[in-house]
Scaffold this motif. Structure first.
Motif, PDB file in Angstrom:
ATOM      1  N   MET A   1     -49.021  -3.762 -71.785  1.00 50.35           N
ATOM      2  CA  MET A   1     -48.673  -2.643 -72.654  1.00 50.35           C
ATOM      3  C   MET A   1     -47.192  -2.697 -73.022  1.00 50.35           C
ATOM      4  O   MET A   1     -46.349  -2.981 -72.178  1.00 50.35           O
ATOM      5  CB  MET A   1     -48.992  -1.327 -71.930  1.00 50.35           C
ATOM      6  N   LYS A   2     -46.899  -2.435 -74.259  1.00 47.35           N
ATOM      7  CA  LYS A   2     -45.508  -2.409 -74.701  1.00 47.35           C
ATOM      8  C   LYS A   2     -44.801  -1.209 -74.054  1.00 47.35           C
ATOM      9  O   LYS A   2     -45.336  -0.115 -74.002  1.00 47.35           O
ATOM     10  CB  LYS A   2     -45.472  -2.268 -76.228  1.00 47.35           C
ATOM     11  N   LYS A   3     -43.611  -1.465 -73.552  1.00 53.89           N
ATOM     12  CA  LYS A   3     -42.847  -0.360 -72.977  1.00 53.89           C
ATOM     13  C   LYS A   3     -42.189   0.424 -74.101  1.00 53.89           C
ATOM     14  O   LYS A   3     -41.546  -0.150 -74.971  1.00 53.89           O
ATOM     15  CB  LYS A   3     -41.744  -0.932 -72.081  1.00 53.89           C
ATOM     16  N   HIS A   4     -42.345   1.731 -74.049  1.00 57.25           N
ATOM     17  CA  HIS A   4     -41.665   2.572 -75.037  1.00 57.25           C
ATOM     18  C   HIS A   4     -40.168   2.572 -74.757  1.00 57.25           C
ATOM     19  O   HIS A   4     -39.740   2.573 -73.606  1.00 57.25           O
ATOM     20  CB  HIS A   4     -42.185   4.005 -74.957  1.00 57.25           C
ATOM     21  N   HIS A   5     -39.391   2.617 -75.823  1.00 56.13           N
ATOM     22  CA  HIS A   5     -37.930   2.700 -75.675  1.00 56.13           C
ATOM     23  C   HIS A   5     -37.457   4.105 -76.032  1.00 56.13           C
ATOM     24  O   HIS A   5     -37.648   4.560 -77.166  1.00 56.13           O
ATOM     25  CB  HIS A   5     -37.245   1.666 -76.572  1.00 56.13           C
ATOM     26  N   VAL A   6     -36.876   4.786 -75.071  1.00 60.20           N
ATOM     27  CA  VAL A   6     -36.371   6.132 -75.302  1.00 60.20           C
ATOM     28  C   VAL A   6     -34.839   6.100 -75.292  1.00 60.20           C
ATOM     29  O   VAL A   6     -34.233   5.564 -74.356  1.00 60.20           O
ATOM     30  CB  VAL A   6     -36.889   7.118 -74.225  1.00 60.20           C
ATOM     31  N   VAL A   7     -34.244   6.637 -76.347  1.00 59.64           N
ATOM     32  CA  VAL A   7     -32.781   6.721 -76.413  1.00 59.64           C
ATOM     33  C   VAL A   7     -32.364   8.133 -76.024  1.00 59.64           C
ATOM     34  O   VAL A   7     -32.845   9.111 -76.609  1.00 59.64           O
ATOM     35  CB  VAL A   7     -32.271   6.369 -77.825  1.00 59.64           C
ATOM     36  N   VAL A   8     -31.506   8.220 -75.022  1.00 63.03           N
ATOM     37  CA  VAL A   8     -30.989   9.515 -74.570  1.00 63.03           C
ATOM     38  C   VAL A   8     -29.574   9.659 -75.111  1.00 63.03           C
ATOM     39  O   VAL A   8     -28.715   8.822 -74.822  1.00 63.03           O
ATOM     40  CB  VAL A   8     -30.982   9.599 -73.026  1.00 63.03           C
ATOM     41  N   ILE A   9     -29.335  10.690 -75.895  1.00 66.67           N
ATOM     42  CA  ILE A   9     -27.977  10.933 -76.403  1.00 66.67           C
ATOM     43  C   ILE A   9     -27.321  11.963 -75.494  1.00 66.67           C
ATOM     44  O   ILE A   9     -27.834  13.072 -75.317  1.00 66.67           O
ATOM     45  CB  ILE A   9     -27.998  11.441 -77.854  1.00 66.67           C
ATOM     46  N   GLY A  10     -26.192  11.585 -74.904  1.00 63.84           N
ATOM     47  CA  GLY A  10     -25.482  12.485 -73.989  1.00 63.84           C
ATOM     48  C   GLY A  10     -25.465  11.916 -72.576  1.00 63.84           C
ATOM     49  O   GLY A  10     -26.506  11.803 -71.941  1.00 63.84           O
ATOM     50  N   GLY A  11     -24.262  11.563 -72.102  1.00 60.90           N
ATOM     51  CA  GLY A  11     -24.113  10.972 -70.774  1.00 60.90           C
ATOM     52  C   GLY A  11     -23.560  11.954 -69.773  1.00 60.90           C
ATOM     53  O   GLY A  11     -22.673  11.643 -68.988  1.00 60.90           O
TER      54      GLY A  11
END
Lengths: 392, 231
Positions: A1-11
């Motif tokens: 299964m392809k891994k979803h890529h999640v971008v988190v804005i804010g460190g």
């Protein structure tokens, strides 16, 4: 299964805990932070580990969650906590009248609040005012506001997350009603980049509306700056709080060799345009001296200000105190017909892991993934591990 | 008190992107309470949105905002602009760490040099003989060292040297975990260990949290001497 890529804005703390939860549930994650990690609000926290007692009278559920998360953090991040408990102290008749309500609310919220005889309290914390009456002990503590998030970042990174400080977001690409990519300026490499995402989580706290604006969305957020003041002496081991309904200048948090009095609260439009009002410093000294009389005689260390993110608009409220300190997770697919973008706003440092759990539940729901949260059991790596893994 | 106009010369560039490091001048009005970090925040917001510097806690607890302020290693958040001798203030990245552009440095080498498995919690020195909540065996607190690297920047030793921050952490570990004595003393006695120290004491002078690294280095030397005289 392809891994979803999640971008988190804010460190900040929220972004750190979300990235950790994401990788534990099998996602690829990238965190984007415009400056140094935790340089917005998280790092400037006075550091109270809230067992929930402060919130119990107003909201049992928030209090209960704080207690659970305090216990969880003690299990998974003990090196970033001074777990010394706290004392709520009554100083006048109003406080005394409030005490029974306070204790009942704590007990109903699962917080082991315990009356301590006055004399014993003065032996536990000899710098306390002689004027104290009823004293209630609760399991508060102190957070290292830099090292706790760093532990989450270290865990996220171990799980494959890419953490990118000094990468301000310059745009969000929307295609066919879906947020598909984030545009950034990589300040270290001095180049512009476009990062594709299956889903974007906006965890920028008081700056949340600046990100949703890129997607044409207005979000109800009120930046609420507050001042804190530190003196150069550890006057107590336990967190000292005024036994009254939540207000300004009612908490002294010990940390390393410092004592910190917090805090005040305003509301503002621009979380970057904040300066310590000098009147706050005198006010905080006075408040601190009521609980610990020699506070203001200690050498001054620092006064600083941080913009809390309050969920909601506060046009009708003077100082924003009436706004909820609760955390809100907004799926913009439901509210604004923009898919692929979730904003998390509000919340408190102590419950960063729980906020992340709810946010990643929403991510899973949106992407049709069924993975349970597993962030409550395993101890996090040390804060130094974040750098020891070789990142820059 | 009225605001005063101050001039800052700030090192820009110099990171992996290849732009040469060069001082740029900024000026702004500051009141008598402003710290160097306050000034950087306002310069970024009002004049230079791409200016990079490290910061987090703004009260000397995180240890990220170390930089060379008029040539001396200091924390920007605890340095009042009014207390600087010169009206013309020069800011450069902290020496001894890899520069990543503007005032940002990488703490990777320092963080990697700390002893393995060294904890960050210690017993509190305040009222620890007082009654405590039943669940606590002691009152505890974070270590004094905030891992800012100022002592490493100030140390004049120019040979290979583990450095004051790392050796101080070794001595703290020795105090907390005496069972690791052999391993810790071995690390302290290595050629790049305590005997490289030239007793300049610069580390103790610049430490913002009173760790006194030089004292820890001397204590480790004494422990090593005890070991060798016992042989």
């Amino acid at each position: 299964m392809k891994k979803h890529h999640v971008v988190v804005i804010g460190g900040g703390g929220t972004g750190a805990a979300i990235a950790y939860d994401l990788v534990k549930r099998g996602f690829n994650a990238t965190v984007l932070e415009r400056g140094e990690l935790t340089s917005g609000t998280t790092g400037r926290h006075h550091g109270q580990l809230h067992c929930g007692a402060r919130y119990a009278v107003a909201d049992r559920e928030i209090a209960r969650e704080c207690m659970e998360e305090t216990n969880t953090l003690r299990k998974i991040a003990s090196e970033s906590l001074e777990s010394n408990y706290g004392l709520f102290v009554a100083l006048n008749n109003d406080d005394e009248e409030f005490a029974p309500t306070f204790i009942d609310a704590c007990l109903e919220s699962g917080i082991p609040a315990e009356k301590v005889p006055r004399k014993q309290a003065l032996r536990m914390e000899p710098k306390l005012s002689e004027k104290i009456g009823t004293v209630v002990q609760v399991p508060d503590g102190t957070i290292d506001a830099w090292r706790l998030p760093l532990q989450f970042f270290a865990g996220a990174q171990e799980g494959g997350a890419v953490i990118r400080p000094f990468c301000p977001v310059t745009g969000v690409d929307i295609e066919g009603g879906r947020a598909v990519a984030v545009r950034i300026r990589n300040l270290i490499q001095q180049q512009d980049e476009r990062i594709e995402a299956d889903l974007i989580v906006n965890a920028t706290g008081a700056w949340a509306s600046q990100i949703t604006k890129f997607a044409g969305i207005d979000i109800p957020i009120t930046p609420a700056p507050g001042t804190m003041l530190a003196v150069r002496k550890r006057l107590c081991n336990m967190v000292i709080s005024r036994l009254h309904p939540s207000g300004d200048g009612d908490i002294i948090v010990p940390q390393r060799g410092l004592s910190i009095i917090g805090t005040t609260q305003y509301k503002t439009d621009d979380p970057d345009d904040i300066k310590v009002p000098r009147a706050d410093v005198d006010f905080l000294y006075r408040c601190a001296d009521e609980m610990v009389p020699n506070f203001s005689k200690q050498p001054f260390h620092a006064a600083w200000i941080a913009a809390r993110p309050l969920a909601g608009k506060s046009d009708s409220i003077e100082d924003g105190r009436g706004l909820s300190r609760d955390f809100v997770c907004v799926n913009h697919a439901q509210h604004d017909a923009v898919h692929g973008l979730i904003s998390v706003i509000g919340g408190k440092a102590t419950v960063l892991r729980a906020m992340a759990e709810k946010a990643v539940d929403a991510v899973c729901h949106e992407l049709g993934v069924q993975e349970p949260c597993t962030t409550t059991e395993t101890p996090l790596p040390s804060h130094r591990r974040y750098y020891r893994q070789g990142v820059k | 008190m009225s605001a005063q106009r101050r001039t800052f010369r700030i090192m820009r560039g110099g990171g992996p992107a290849g732009s040469p490091a060069a001082l740029q001048t900024y000026s702004l009005e500051l009141n008598e309470h402003a710290t160097v970090l306050d000034a950087l925040e306002w310069i970024r917001v009002e004049q230079a949105p791409d200016l990079m510097y490290r910061h987090s806690c703004h009260h000397g607890s995180c240890g990220t905002c170390g930089m060379m302020i008029n040539g001396k290693p200091k924390l920007a958040c605890l340095t009042k602009v009014d207390n600087l001798a010169s009206n013309d203030i020069k800011l450069e990245p902290l020496v001894g760490m890899e520069p990543l552009g503007d005032l940002v440095v990488s703490p990777v080498a320092l963080m990697s040099a700390y002893p393995d498995n060294s904890g960050y919690i210690r017993e509190s020195e305040v009222n620890n003989d007082a009654p405590r909540p039943q669940a606590l065996s002691q009152f505890e607190r974070f270590e004094n060292c905030i891992e800012c690297g100022l002592c490493m920047a100030a140390c004049p030793v120019d040979e290979e040297f583990q450095g004051p921050a790392v050796l101080a952490a070794l001595n703290r570990e020795l105090a907390k975990t005496p069972e690791r004595r052999a391993e810790i003393l071995h690390a302290a006695g290595r050629p790049d260990g305590v005997y490289r120290c030239a007793r300049a004491l610069e580390c103790s002078r610049v430490c913002p949290t009173a760790v006194y690294p030089a004292k820890h280095i001397m204590e480790l030397r004494k422990e090593l001497e005890k070991e060798s005289s016992a042989k």
